[in-house]
Design a protein around this motif. Structure first.
Motif, short mmCIF file in Angstrom:
data_model
loop_
_atom_site.label_atom_id
_atom_site.label_comp_id
_atom_site.label_asym_id
_atom_site.label_seq_id
_atom_site.Cartn_x
_atom_site.Cartn_y
_atom_site.Cartn_z
N GLU A 10 0.82 -1.21 0.00
CA GLU A 10 0.00 0.00 0.00
C GLU A 10 0.85 1.26 0.00
O GLU A 10 0.50 2.27 -0.61
N GLN A 11 2.00 1.22 0.69
CA GLN A 11 2.90 2.37 0.71
C GLN A 11 3.42 2.66 -0.69
O GLN A 11 3.55 3.83 -1.09
N PHE A 12 3.70 1.61 -1.47
CA PHE A 12 4.18 1.78 -2.83
C PHE A 12 3.13 2.47 -3.69
O PHE A 12 3.45 3.37 -4.48
N ILE A 13 1.88 2.09 -3.53
CA ILE A 13 0.80 2.68 -4.32
C ILE A 13 0.72 4.19 -4.06
O ILE A 13 0.61 4.99 -4.98
N GLY A 14 0.80 4.57 -2.80
CA GLY A 14 0.71 5.98 -2.45
C GLY A 14 1.97 6.77 -2.75
O GLY A 14 1.93 8.00 -2.86
N ALA A 15 3.10 6.06 -2.92
CA ALA A 15 4.38 6.74 -3.10
C ALA A 15 4.44 7.53 -4.40
O ALA A 15 5.15 8.54 -4.49
N ARG A 16 3.73 7.09 -5.42
CA ARG A 16 3.82 7.74 -6.73
C ARG A 16 3.50 9.23 -6.62
O ARG A 16 4.29 10.09 -7.01
N ARG A 17 2.35 9.54 -6.09
CA ARG A 17 1.96 10.95 -5.99
C ARG A 17 2.68 11.64 -4.83
O ARG A 17 3.05 12.80 -4.93
N ALA A 18 2.89 10.90 -3.74
CA ALA A 18 3.50 11.52 -2.55
C ALA A 18 4.91 12.01 -2.84
O ALA A 18 5.29 13.13 -2.46
N ILE A 19 5.73 11.19 -3.49
CA ILE A 19 7.10 11.60 -3.81
C ILE A 19 7.09 12.75 -4.80
O ILE A 19 7.84 13.73 -4.65
N THR A 20 6.22 12.66 -5.80
CA THR A 20 6.13 13.73 -6.79
C THR A 20 5.80 15.07 -6.12
O THR A 20 6.46 16.09 -6.38
N GLU A 21 4.82 15.06 -5.24
CA GLU A 21 4.43 16.31 -4.58
C GLU A 21 5.51 16.80 -3.62
O GLU A 21 5.71 18.01 -3.48
N ALA A 22 6.23 15.87 -2.98
CA ALA A 22 7.31 16.27 -2.07
C ALA A 22 8.42 16.99 -2.85
O ALA A 22 8.95 18.01 -2.40
N VAL A 23 8.77 16.48 -4.02
CA VAL A 23 9.79 17.12 -4.86
C VAL A 23 9.28 18.48 -5.36
O VAL A 23 10.02 19.47 -5.36
N LEU A 24 8.04 18.54 -5.79
CA LEU A 24 7.47 19.81 -6.25
C LEU A 24 7.45 20.85 -5.14
O LEU A 24 7.71 22.03 -5.37
N ARG A 25 7.17 20.41 -3.91
CA ARG A 25 7.20 21.36 -2.78
C ARG A 25 8.63 21.82 -2.51
O ARG A 25 8.87 23.00 -2.23
N GLU A 26 9.58 20.88 -2.58
CA GLU A 26 10.98 21.26 -2.33
C GLU A 26 11.44 22.31 -3.34
O GLU A 26 12.22 23.21 -3.00
N LEU A 27 10.95 22.21 -4.57
CA LEU A 27 11.35 23.15 -5.62
C LEU A 27 10.41 24.36 -5.72
O LEU A 27 10.49 25.15 -6.67
N LYS A 28 9.50 24.47 -4.73
CA LYS A 28 8.60 25.63 -4.60
C LYS A 28 7.57 25.75 -5.73
O LYS A 28 7.12 26.84 -6.05
N TRP A 29 7.18 24.60 -6.29
CA TRP A 29 6.12 24.61 -7.28
C TRP A 29 4.75 24.42 -6.64
O TRP A 29 3.73 24.80 -7.21
N LEU A 30 4.73 23.79 -5.48
CA LEU A 30 3.48 23.63 -4.72
C LEU A 30 3.62 24.38 -3.41
O LEU A 30 4.72 24.52 -2.89
#
Length: 271
Positions: A251-271
């Motif tokens: 289940e963690q793998f399923i959620g990781a797709r969007r979660a990692i993407t959003e974490a990177v976008l937040r780090e780069l100040k896009w979100l």
């Protein structure tokens, strides 16, 4: 001789003026975000205004993978363009077979089928589209290297030899966003509406996940493909591909797709 030299200089100037500079790629280490979810993988971002890429695991970003359910984006476009799919409100009838994902076990519109990644609905659509139209339209869309035959008509995006890279996914999304694909504008707009995941005052997030299930010959492999439109007019495209560090997906793998993407976008100040 002088005349020839001048001609060569003139041609050289024309070539230089017409040359396109190579895209700038900055490599960043986003591994902590991947470690948090027990996955390995790569992520690629492209900012439209600057023409610059940001990549983690650049070599892997150039590696081809099966598109899995990210193929539902071009699949919907092809269905609409060929008339195999009248519109995204068209109902896909459940065939009565109970499957692992309960949300698939019901009648639903194709808009809903795209959002919940209902494979059986899109297999029905594939059989209506047919091999030759796919071969024709996939060339027009320049969507990776899809291998479509009568034998794999309803599985070619899930198994076999079809491949697409993260760079190719980005280029496809850019043309969809700009409505420059060789498909009717109304169809491109319809698909973009379905891809909208989150609308905030500062930004709108669009995207689609995909998951190539584990088999005897292939590991679990999953995607997030999409983009962010900022209120200030800037756009960034983002494509993630991951695999479990060990063992089967959970289940963690399923959620990781969007979660990692959003974490990177937040780090780069896009979100």
């Amino acid at each position: 001789m002088l005349r020839i030299c001048l001609l060569l200089l003139s041609l050289g100037s024309i070539l230089l003026l017409g040359a396109t500079p190579a895209a700038l790629i900055t490599e960043r280490n986003f591994q902590p975000h991947f470690d948090r979810y027990g996955v390995t993988g790569s992520i690629l971002l492209f900012e439209e205004a600057t023409g610059q890429y940001v990549a983690y695991n650049l070599k892997r970003c150039r590696q081809g993978f099966l598109p899995a359910s990210t193929f539902k984006i071009p699949n919907t476009l092809i269905g609409l363009q060929t008339g195999a799919l009248p519109d995204t409100a068209t109902i896909c009838k459940w065939d009565g077979v109970k499957r692992y994902f309960p949300q698939w076990n019901q009648d639903m519109s194709y808009a809903q089928a795209l959002r919940v990644s209902c494979v059986p609905c899109y297999q029905q659509l594939a059989r209506r589209v047919g091999v030759k139209p796919y071969q024709q339209w996939l060339r027009k869309l320049a969507y990776g290297r899809m291998d479509v035959t009568p034998q794999n008509l309803d599985t070619f995006w899930l198994d076999g030899n079809s491949r697409i890279t993260q760079f190719e996914q980005v280029e496809f999304l850019r043309r969809l966003h700009a409505e420059k694909l060789p498909v009717a504008g109304q169809h491109q707009r319809a698909v973009k509406r379905v891809l909208q995941l989150q609308k905030m005052p500062e930004y709108t997030l669009y995207g689609k996940t995909g998951w190539r299930f584990r088999s005897a010959t292939n590991p679990d492999n999953a995607w997030f493909v999409g983009w962010v439109d900022r209120a200030d007019g800037r756009t960034v495209y983002v494509v993630l591909n991951i695999e479990p560090q060990s063992g089967p997906a959970n289940e963690q793998f399923i959620g990781a797709r969007r979660a990692i993407t959003e974490a990177v976008l937040r780090e780069l100040k896009w979100l």
